[in-house]
Motif scaffolding. Structure first.
Motif, PDB file in Angstrom:
ATOM      1  N   LYS A 150      10.594  14.017   3.100  1.00  0.00           N
ATOM      2  CA  LYS A 150       9.637  12.453   3.859  1.00  0.00           C
ATOM      3  C   LYS A 150       9.555  12.510   5.204  1.00  0.00           C
ATOM      4  CE  LYS A 150       8.641   7.962   2.136  1.00  0.00           C
ATOM      5  NZ  LYS A 150       6.943   7.879   1.777  1.00  0.00           N
ATOM      6  N   ASP A 156       5.808  11.685   7.250  1.00  0.00           N
ATOM      7  CA  ASP A 156       5.478  10.838   7.649  1.00  0.00           C
ATOM      8  C   ASP A 156       5.121  11.160   9.497  1.00  0.00           C
ATOM      9  OD1 ASP A 156       5.887   9.226   5.963  1.00  0.00           O
ATOM     10  OD2 ASP A 156       7.584   8.832   6.890  1.00  0.00           O
ATOM     11  N   HIS A 212      -0.884   8.554  12.046  1.00  0.00           N
ATOM     12  CA  HIS A 212      -0.997   6.642  11.732  1.00  0.00           C
ATOM     13  C   HIS A 212      -1.975   6.548  12.023  1.00  0.00           C
ATOM     14  CE1 HIS A 212       3.136   7.348   9.888  1.00  0.00           C
ATOM     15  NE2 HIS A 212       3.689   7.498  11.293  1.00  0.00           N
TER      16      HIS A 212
END
Length: 96
Positions: A85, A89, A94
């Motif tokens: 994870k 990420d 982002h």
């Protein structure tokens, strides 16, 4: 003058090195998890050998398997999942 504002530029080589070491650690943990699960299964099977000629249920084998999976493999699995994870990420950009 940008340095005075607290803007610290990151060296792309450091980021690549960190990503590579993270990839290696994640791969290692994946293999470790699979190895631990295999060892637990082999240990449980070995504990059931004396029961193969009898009609008794190999309770010892069941205890080894369940305890190994719950107390050893499950925490490793959760840690491996958190590594995956975190890796996912960090690799997904982002939106700003």
């Amino acid at each position: 003058m940008d340095q005075d504002k607290g803007d610290k530029g990151e060296d792309p080589r450091d980021c690549a090195r960190d990503a590579l070491s993270g990839d290696r650690w994640t791969t290692f943990m994946g293999w470790a998890l699979k190895t631990v699960i295999a060892l637990i299964a082999i240990g449980a099977a070995a504990a059931s050998i004396p029961y193969w000629e009898r009609a008794d249920f190999p309770v010892t084998s069941l205890i080894i398997y369940v305890a190994g999976m719950v107390f050893i493999a499950m925490p490793l699995c959760l840690y491996y999942e958190s590594l995956l994870k975190a890796h996912e990420d960090s690799s997904v950009p982002h939106p700003s």
